[in-house]
Design a protein around this motif. Structure first.
Motif, PDB file in Angstrom:
ATOM      1  N   GLU A  56       0.876  -1.162   0.186  1.00  0.00           N
ATOM      2  CA  GLU A  56       0.030   0.002   0.014  1.00  0.00           C
ATOM      3  C   GLU A  56       1.008   1.360  -0.043  1.00  0.00           C
ATOM      4  OE1 GLU A  56      -2.853  -0.094   3.150  1.00  0.00           O
ATOM      5  OE2 GLU A  56      -3.488  -1.985   2.473  1.00  0.00           O
ATOM      6  N   GLY A  57       2.129   1.043  -0.101  1.00  0.00           N
ATOM      7  CA  GLY A  57       3.046   2.331  -0.111  1.00  0.00           C
ATOM      8  C   GLY A  57       2.901   3.249   0.986  1.00  0.00           C
TER       9      GLY A  57
ATOM     10  N   PRO B 207       9.194   6.236  -0.625  1.00  0.00           N
ATOM     11  CA  PRO B 207      10.707   6.092  -1.011  1.00  0.00           C
ATOM     12  C   PRO B 207      11.577   7.090  -1.160  1.00  0.00           C
ATOM     13  CG  PRO B 207       9.302   5.204  -2.786  1.00  0.00           C
ATOM     14  CD  PRO B 207       8.306   5.839  -1.503  1.00  0.00           C
ATOM     15  N   TYR B 208      11.174   8.092  -1.929  1.00  0.00           N
ATOM     16  CA  TYR B 208      11.820   9.146  -2.067  1.00  0.00           C
ATOM     17  C   TYR B 208      12.462   9.839  -0.874  1.00  0.00           C
ATOM     18  CZ  TYR B 208       9.857   8.411  -6.644  1.00  0.00           C
ATOM     19  OH  TYR B 208       9.514   7.606  -8.096  1.00  0.00           O
TER      20      TYR B 208
ATOM     21  N   ILE C 186      18.195  -1.233   3.229  1.00  0.00           N
ATOM     22  CA  ILE C 186      16.972  -0.517   2.780  1.00  0.00           C
ATOM     23  C   ILE C 186      16.663  -0.132   1.490  1.00  0.00           C
ATOM     24  CG2 ILE C 186      17.950   2.024   3.503  1.00  0.00           C
ATOM     25  CD1 ILE C 186      15.312   2.551   4.795  1.00  0.00           C
ATOM     26  N   SER C 187      17.736  -0.078   0.811  1.00  0.00           N
ATOM     27  CA  SER C 187      17.461   0.204  -0.687  1.00  0.00           C
ATOM     28  C   SER C 187      16.581  -0.795  -1.730  1.00  0.00           C
ATOM     29  CB  SER C 187      18.661   0.263  -1.495  1.00  0.00           C
ATOM     30  OG  SER C 187      19.522  -0.824  -1.524  1.00  0.00           O
ATOM     31  N   ARG C 188      16.819  -1.991  -0.943  1.00  0.00           N
ATOM     32  CA  ARG C 188      15.952  -3.092  -1.542  1.00  0.00           C
ATOM     33  C   ARG C 188      14.358  -2.877  -1.081  1.00  0.00           C
ATOM     34  NH1 ARG C 188      17.732  -8.637   0.917  1.00  0.00           N
ATOM     35  NH2 ARG C 188      16.012  -9.115  -0.576  1.00  0.00           N
ATOM     36  N   LEU C 189      14.424  -2.589  -0.014  1.00  0.00           N
ATOM     37  CA  LEU C 189      12.826  -2.145   0.510  1.00  0.00           C
ATOM     38  C   LEU C 189      12.382  -1.074  -0.405  1.00  0.00           C
ATOM     39  CD1 LEU C 189      10.394  -2.239   2.318  1.00  0.00           C
ATOM     40  CD2 LEU C 189      11.293  -0.741   3.858  1.00  0.00           C
TER      41      LEU C 189
ATOM     42  N   LEU D 270       8.951  -0.734  -3.150  1.00  0.00           N
ATOM     43  CA  LEU D 270       7.533   0.057  -2.846  1.00  0.00           C
ATOM     44  C   LEU D 270       7.058   0.556  -4.118  1.00  0.00           C
ATOM     45  CD1 LEU D 270       8.768   2.203   0.059  1.00  0.00           C
ATOM     46  CD2 LEU D 270       7.450   0.036   0.278  1.00  0.00           C
ATOM     47  N   SER D 271       7.865   0.419  -5.269  1.00  0.00           N
ATOM     48  CA  SER D 271       6.905   0.819  -6.568  1.00  0.00           C
ATOM     49  C   SER D 271       7.309  -0.124  -7.757  1.00  0.00           C
ATOM     50  CB  SER D 271       7.338   2.286  -6.970  1.00  0.00           C
ATOM     51  OG  SER D 271       6.829   2.600  -8.168  1.00  0.00           O
TER      52      SER D 271
END
Length: 258
Positions: free
Chosen positions: A40-41, A45-46, A250-253, A257-258
């Motif tokens: 559900e975002g 991420p940005y 965390i970059s993988r997560l 997210l998109s």
């Protein structure tokens, strides 16, 4: 229409709405899952990437954001309306006859609270009062104010006095003060903010709001510790699950997210 006749009796009923809300909050927290976050975002991420947040900090931010947003929506649309309706001796518009289901509805269904007793203002006596209730002036735009104007004119035609009510705050927001005069409405005559609600409709002093806040704290305090524990347990649960899925990366997560 409320049947309790004294303020003390209405207070007791209104405070029960706050207690029930505190109980429901734990259920909402329990329902937050990893899927809520990823599918559900739940995290931007940005923003997380720009701030360089680690996984644990991002999870904590997500949980608190999710709880605040979900509880805030539930509180404003249900709990606060019921709380005020009971306390002021009124009824929610949606609870009146003809206000459910499809099709054309009576004019009063739009209003959050209807107080069905005579209200005198100067030389004019209205059959009652109708309130459009907003939790805060920060979530009101020009379209909402203009919709209030349309329904306010309709209410006056039915001899009901309309008000736009903000449940907390100290000042009328600029979009309201700039829009209402365009339609011949003085904001001071149509907008009620914060503790003025109780002064105007209950005939009490400014200190009543302070006393009411203390009563809400006292009424719901049995749930406070359980709520704090529920949030902390949920944070730890999501941390475990996400570390299993993404490790420390965390970059993988964020990419997921998109």
């Amino acid at each position: 229409m409320a049947t309790m006749t004294t303020l003390e009796e209405r207070e007791l009923l209104a405070l029960e709405e706050m207690k029930e809300f505190a109980r429901r909050a734990k259920e909402l927290i329990a329902g937050i899952t990893v899927e809520t976050l990823v599918d559900e975002g739940g995290i931007n991420p940005y923003m997380v990437a720009a701030l360089g947040l680690d996984l644990d900090t991002a999870i904590e931010m997500f949980i608190h954001k999710r709880v605040e947003r979900s509880l805030g929506t539930s509180f404003g649309q249900k709990t606060m309306e019921k709380f005020l309706a009971v306390l002021l001796g009124g009824t929610r518009g949606k609870d009146l006859d003809g206000c459910t289901g499809r099709g054309q509805k009576p004019w009063y269904c739009w209003w959050d609270i209807i107080i069905q007793r005579p209200y005198t203002e100067g030389n004019k006596t209205f059959d009652g009062v109708v309130l459009a209730v907003k939790s805060s002036y920060t979530n009101v735009n020009k379209d909402i104010v203009e919709k209030f104007v349309d329904h306010a004119k309709e209410a006056i035609e039915h001899n009901y006095r309309p008000f736009l009510v903000f449940t907390y705050g100290k000042h009328i927001w600029s979009v309201v003060t700039s829009t209402l005069p365009q339609y011949g409405m003085n904001p001071e005559d149509y907008v009620i903010v914060g503790r003025q609600i109780y002064e105007k409709f209950l005939g009490v002093g400014r200190e009543y709001y302070d006393e009411l806040i203390e009563k809400i704290i006292e009424t719901t305090k049995a749930e406070h510790l359980a709520l704090s524990e529920a949030i902390e347990l949920k944070v730890q649960e999501l941390k475990r699950e996400l570390h299993e899925m993404y490790g420390e990366d965390i970059s993988r997560l964020l990419k997921d997210l998109s």
